[in-house]
Design an enzyme around this catalytic site. Sequence first.
Site, PDB file in Angstrom:
ATOM      1  N   ALA A  10       1.578 -46.332  30.105  1.00  9.20           N
ATOM      2  CA  ALA A  10       0.879 -47.077  29.045  1.00  9.20           C
ATOM      3  C   ALA A  10      -0.626 -46.880  29.168  1.00  9.20           C
ATOM      4  O   ALA A  10      -1.388 -47.827  29.179  1.00  9.20           O
ATOM      5  CB  ALA A  10       1.243 -48.561  29.131  1.00  9.20           C
ATOM      6  N   GLY A  11      -1.055 -45.614  29.278  1.00 10.05           N
ATOM      7  CA  GLY A  11      -2.474 -45.330  29.474  1.00 10.05           C
ATOM      8  C   GLY A  11      -3.185 -44.964  28.185  1.00 10.05           C
ATOM      9  O   GLY A  11      -2.785 -45.382  27.088  1.00 10.05           O
ATOM     10  N   LYS A 217      -1.718 -26.172  25.529  1.00 18.13           N
ATOM     11  CA  LYS A 217      -2.533 -27.361  25.802  1.00 18.13           C
ATOM     12  C   LYS A 217      -3.639 -27.040  26.807  1.00 18.13           C
ATOM     13  O   LYS A 217      -4.809 -27.348  26.587  1.00 18.13           O
ATOM     14  CB  LYS A 217      -1.629 -28.493  26.321  1.00 18.13           C
ATOM     15  CG  LYS A 217      -2.373 -29.723  26.758  1.00 18.13           C
ATOM     16  CD  LYS A 217      -3.127 -30.401  25.628  1.00 18.13           C
ATOM     17  CE  LYS A 217      -4.132 -31.368  26.153  1.00 18.13           C
ATOM     18  NZ  LYS A 217      -4.937 -32.000  25.118  1.00 18.13           N
ATOM     19  N   CYS A 273      -9.795 -34.964  31.351  1.00 19.25           N
ATOM     20  CA  CYS A 273      -8.991 -33.777  31.018  1.00 19.25           C
ATOM     21  C   CYS A 273      -9.624 -32.429  31.344  1.00 19.25           C
ATOM     22  O   CYS A 273      -8.997 -31.604  32.011  1.00 19.25           O
ATOM     23  CB  CYS A 273      -8.630 -33.800  29.538  1.00 19.25           C
ATOM     24  SG  CYS A 273      -7.522 -35.145  29.135  1.00 19.25           S
TER      25      CYS A 273
HETATM   26  P1  NAD Z   1      -3.696 -42.942  32.374  1.00 18.08           P
HETATM   27  O1  NAD Z   1      -4.000 -42.882  33.813  1.00 18.08           O
HETATM   28  O2  NAD Z   1      -4.604 -43.689  31.455  1.00 18.08           O
HETATM   29  O3  NAD Z   1      -2.221 -43.549  32.160  1.00 18.08           O
HETATM   30  C1  NAD Z   1      -1.111 -43.140  32.865  1.00 18.08           C
HETATM   31  C2  NAD Z   1      -0.251 -44.374  33.164  1.00 18.08           C
HETATM   32  O4  NAD Z   1       0.990 -43.939  33.736  1.00 18.08           O
HETATM   33  C3  NAD Z   1      -0.873 -45.355  34.150  1.00 18.08           C
HETATM   34  O5  NAD Z   1      -1.018 -46.618  33.549  1.00 18.08           O
HETATM   35  C4  NAD Z   1       0.132 -45.386  35.322  1.00 18.08           C
HETATM   36  O6  NAD Z   1       0.259 -46.663  35.912  1.00 18.08           O
HETATM   37  C5  NAD Z   1       1.416 -44.969  34.641  1.00 18.08           C
HETATM   38  N1  NAD Z   1       2.442 -44.422  35.533  1.00 18.08           N
HETATM   39  C6  NAD Z   1       2.310 -43.477  36.491  1.00 18.08           C
HETATM   40  N2  NAD Z   1       3.504 -43.232  37.055  1.00 18.08           N
HETATM   41  C7  NAD Z   1       4.414 -44.044  36.468  1.00 18.08           C
HETATM   42  C8  NAD Z   1       5.817 -44.236  36.617  1.00 18.08           C
HETATM   43  N3  NAD Z   1       6.528 -43.528  37.488  1.00 18.08           N
HETATM   44  N4  NAD Z   1       6.430 -45.158  35.837  1.00 18.08           N
HETATM   45  C9  NAD Z   1       5.715 -45.882  34.934  1.00 18.08           C
HETATM   46  N5  NAD Z   1       4.389 -45.723  34.743  1.00 18.08           N
HETATM   47  C10 NAD Z   1       3.742 -44.815  35.491  1.00 18.08           C
HETATM   48  O7  NAD Z   1      -3.570 -41.424  31.890  1.00 18.08           O
HETATM   49  P2  NAD Z   1      -3.839 -40.861  30.411  1.00 18.08           P
HETATM   50  O8  NAD Z   1      -5.296 -40.655  30.193  1.00 18.08           O
HETATM   51  O9  NAD Z   1      -3.055 -41.654  29.433  1.00 18.08           O
HETATM   52  O10 NAD Z   1      -3.205 -39.407  30.546  1.00 18.08           O
HETATM   53  C11 NAD Z   1      -1.797 -39.227  30.616  1.00 18.08           C
HETATM   54  C12 NAD Z   1      -1.499 -37.746  30.451  1.00 18.08           C
HETATM   55  O11 NAD Z   1      -1.941 -37.317  29.151  1.00 18.08           O
HETATM   56  C13 NAD Z   1      -2.210 -36.833  31.443  1.00 18.08           C
HETATM   57  O12 NAD Z   1      -1.367 -35.768  31.763  1.00 18.08           O
HETATM   58  C14 NAD Z   1      -3.412 -36.335  30.662  1.00 18.08           C
HETATM   59  O13 NAD Z   1      -3.859 -35.079  31.109  1.00 18.08           O
HETATM   60  C15 NAD Z   1      -2.864 -36.225  29.270  1.00 18.08           C
HETATM   61  N6  NAD Z   1      -3.852 -36.333  28.191  1.00 18.08           N
HETATM   62  C16 NAD Z   1      -4.844 -37.260  28.270  1.00 18.08           C
HETATM   63  C17 NAD Z   1      -5.755 -37.378  27.213  1.00 18.08           C
HETATM   64  C18 NAD Z   1      -6.879 -38.378  27.268  1.00 18.08           C
HETATM   65  O14 NAD Z   1      -7.754 -38.311  26.403  1.00 18.08           O
HETATM   66  N7  NAD Z   1      -6.905 -39.304  28.201  1.00 18.08           N
HETATM   67  C19 NAD Z   1      -5.620 -36.578  26.080  1.00 18.08           C
HETATM   68  C20 NAD Z   1      -4.572 -35.665  26.031  1.00 18.08           C
HETATM   69  C21 NAD Z   1      -3.691 -35.557  27.096  1.00 18.08           C
HETATM   70  C1  UDX Z   2     -10.578 -33.776  25.361  1.00 13.90           C
HETATM   71  C2  UDX Z   2     -10.097 -32.884  24.194  1.00 13.90           C
HETATM   72  O1  UDX Z   2     -11.109 -32.837  23.186  1.00 13.90           O
HETATM   73  C3  UDX Z   2      -8.811 -33.427  23.621  1.00 13.90           C
HETATM   74  O2  UDX Z   2      -8.321 -32.560  22.593  1.00 13.90           O
HETATM   75  C4  UDX Z   2      -7.793 -33.521  24.745  1.00 13.90           C
HETATM   76  O3  UDX Z   2      -6.603 -34.044  24.223  1.00 13.90           O
HETATM   77  C5  UDX Z   2      -8.319 -34.387  25.872  1.00 13.90           C
HETATM   78  O4  UDX Z   2      -9.566 -33.877  26.334  1.00 13.90           O
HETATM   79  P1  UDX Z   2     -11.824 -36.105  25.545  1.00 13.90           P
HETATM   80  O5  UDX Z   2     -12.092 -35.665  26.945  1.00 13.90           O
HETATM   81  O6  UDX Z   2     -11.237 -37.440  25.323  1.00 13.90           O
HETATM   82  O7  UDX Z   2     -10.865 -35.057  24.821  1.00 13.90           O
HETATM   83  O8  UDX Z   2     -13.199 -36.065  24.701  1.00 13.90           O
HETATM   84  P2  UDX Z   2     -14.065 -34.859  24.088  1.00 13.90           P
HETATM   85  O9  UDX Z   2     -14.554 -35.290  22.779  1.00 13.90           O
HETATM   86  O10 UDX Z   2     -13.373 -33.569  24.144  1.00 13.90           O
HETATM   87  O11 UDX Z   2     -15.320 -34.822  25.068  1.00 13.90           O
HETATM   88  C6  UDX Z   2     -15.212 -34.377  26.409  1.00 13.90           C
HETATM   89  C7  UDX Z   2     -16.583 -34.315  27.041  1.00 13.90           C
HETATM   90  O12 UDX Z   2     -17.347 -33.254  26.469  1.00 13.90           O
HETATM   91  C8  UDX Z   2     -17.411 -35.591  26.832  1.00 13.90           C
HETATM   92  O13 UDX Z   2     -18.125 -35.881  28.011  1.00 13.90           O
HETATM   93  C9  UDX Z   2     -18.346 -35.214  25.704  1.00 13.90           C
HETATM   94  O14 UDX Z   2     -19.533 -35.947  25.728  1.00 13.90           O
HETATM   95  C10 UDX Z   2     -18.602 -33.741  26.028  1.00 13.90           C
HETATM   96  N1  UDX Z   2     -19.012 -32.947  24.856  1.00 13.90           N
HETATM   97  C11 UDX Z   2     -18.187 -32.821  23.793  1.00 13.90           C
HETATM   98  C12 UDX Z   2     -20.232 -32.280  24.890  1.00 13.90           C
HETATM   99  O15 UDX Z   2     -20.984 -32.374  25.863  1.00 13.90           O
HETATM  100  N2  UDX Z   2     -20.585 -31.514  23.815  1.00 13.90           N
HETATM  101  C13 UDX Z   2     -19.782 -31.357  22.720  1.00 13.90           C
HETATM  102  O16 UDX Z   2     -20.174 -30.627  21.790  1.00 13.90           O
HETATM  103  C14 UDX Z   2     -18.542 -32.039  22.713  1.00 13.90           C
END
Ligand code: NAD
Ligand code: UDX
Length: 460
Positions: A10-11, A217, A273
């Site tokens: 639930a992140g 990705k 990421c």
């Molecule tokens: P997050 O840390 O915010 O959330 C992950 C959650 O999973 C945590 O709350 C944790 O407690 C829970 N968790 C871990 N193991 C578990 C288990 N066994 N059972 C139940 N819950 C469990 O992470 P996030 O930012 O949501 O990222 C999740 C994935 O999505 C990562 O692989 C990340 O690379 C990818 N992703 C993140 C973003 C972003 O912008 N944050 C964007 C695209 C993809």
């Molecule tokens: C990124 C990807 O954009 C998204 O598609 C993927 O799913 C998760 O990772 P995020 O990290 O949430 O998303 O934000 P993003 O807008 O990509 O910015 C990442 C970092 O780059 C930030 O620190 C932002 O300030 C910086 N950034 C972004 C720059 O410095 N310059 C830019 O032109 C754009």
Amino acid sequence: MIKTITCIGAGYVGGPTMAVMALKNPGIKFHIVDINQARIDAWMSDDLPIYEPGLDEVVKQTRGKNLFFSTDVAGAIKEGNMIFISVNTPTKKYGVGKGRAADLKFVELCARQIAQFAEEDKIVVEKSTLPVRTAQSIKKILSSTSNGHSFQVLSNPEFLAEGTAIDDLMKPDRVLIGGDQNEKGQKAISELVNVYSSWVPRENIITTNIWSSELSKLTANAFLAQRISSVNAISALCEATGADVEEVAYAIGTDSRIGPKFLKSSVGFGGSCFQKDILNLVYLCEFFGLHEVARYWEQVVSMNDYQKTRFASKIITTLFNTVSGKKIAFLGWAFKKDTNDTRESAAIYVADQLMNDEADISVYDPQVEEARMYKDMEELETRTMDRNKKQLSMTEDPYEACKDAHAIAVLTEWDEFKDLDWQRIYANMKKPAFLFDGRLILDRKALSDIGFEVYTIGKG
Ligand code: NAD
Ligand code: UDX
């Protein structure tokens, strides 16, 4: 026919993604589970665990109707016809691949739990960002530990960016779904296509084989980060030559082959990421013996580290080669605006470098909590918590943060920083008053006219 969808994790991804899916699919029940009780409690309260524009409204419209949160992982696995794995996949901090490979222990645990608790066939969807060929490991765990049930594994990476997550989810450039190229795989793909089709035009839903989806990705994030490192590399050259990085970015961005997006020079990219996914790509390349390819992508991260160090060094050299005992105000701690997420934020590393030079830092950020900031510093393991607390503090008032400061550093591009009363801030600072704009958001000329000595990244 999918009746219930379960999401493990639930992140920042699981919460918003499922909330939007639930809004667009009122006929399907969504169950989000997490092992973190505090996080689940927050999802069920009025104070959601993540700050994201528009998220409150979506959750209000769905929670308790077809969107449910709990810590009952086993129950949710039993109930879901389709199970999303949306857990964290951080960079490994130990053993083989330390510092590069993705730590897949949380994903593996999910696969084992699904196999253990499933009482029927399921579709398992990789929503977390995973190294290419992870689906193979998930399939192996599922098939060797299940009680005779069969599982289809799909890859459906998430492309949302924090701060714009709801818009990104409502109107995605594309949705990517990878699956096995056989009848069962195609049927599973079409089930997930149906879920997305309730709001995403069919032509924006791309279906591929599972390895292409997983690799796309990592590649997308590597390309995006590469653009930032490229423009940041040029920002250093701009400063040395008198060119202006914004003018250069605009000039090259008008070429339709390059395009204007993601060319904003900055103190460096942060977030959970980019660095993690590139290091993961580097690790994979090394694993497959592609050392030149690994070195190529590694440079994107090295350039980002250089940019953060360069910014902190600029502050130190400009302040007469020492910041010892000097108050430096930080505007912003989050890794970008419109989020409370601080993972890999440039602010952490700039603070660390300045604190090594004995600076006292006062931070203002509209969304980040003080405890989070101290946790970020603790995770660096550079100094004791006592030391961190002596040198670093947070205030809820930007004017207080800047009062008596020798310099201000803008680390996050929050819109509200543009509207501060800069005359008042200047009046209450030590002179000469320095301002370091790491986000290119402030009016350099107006601030110089007030009396500030302004440094802006990429401006000669
Ligand atoms: P997050 O840390 O915010 O959330 C992950 C959650 O999973 C945590 O709350 C944790 O407690 C829970 N968790 C871990 N193991 C578990 C288990 N066994 N059972 C139940 N819950 C469990 O992470 P996030 O930012 O949501 O990222 C999740 C994935 O999505 C990562 O692989 C990340 O690379 C990818 N992703 C993140 C973003 C972003 O912008 N944050 C964007 C695209 C993809
Ligand atoms: C990124 C990807 O954009 C998204 O598609 C993927 O799913 C998760 O990772 P995020 O990290 O949430 O998303 O934000 P993003 O807008 O990509 O910015 C990442 C970092 O780059 C930030 O620190 C932002 O300030 C910086 N950034 C972004 C720059 O410095 N310059 C830019 O032109 C754009």
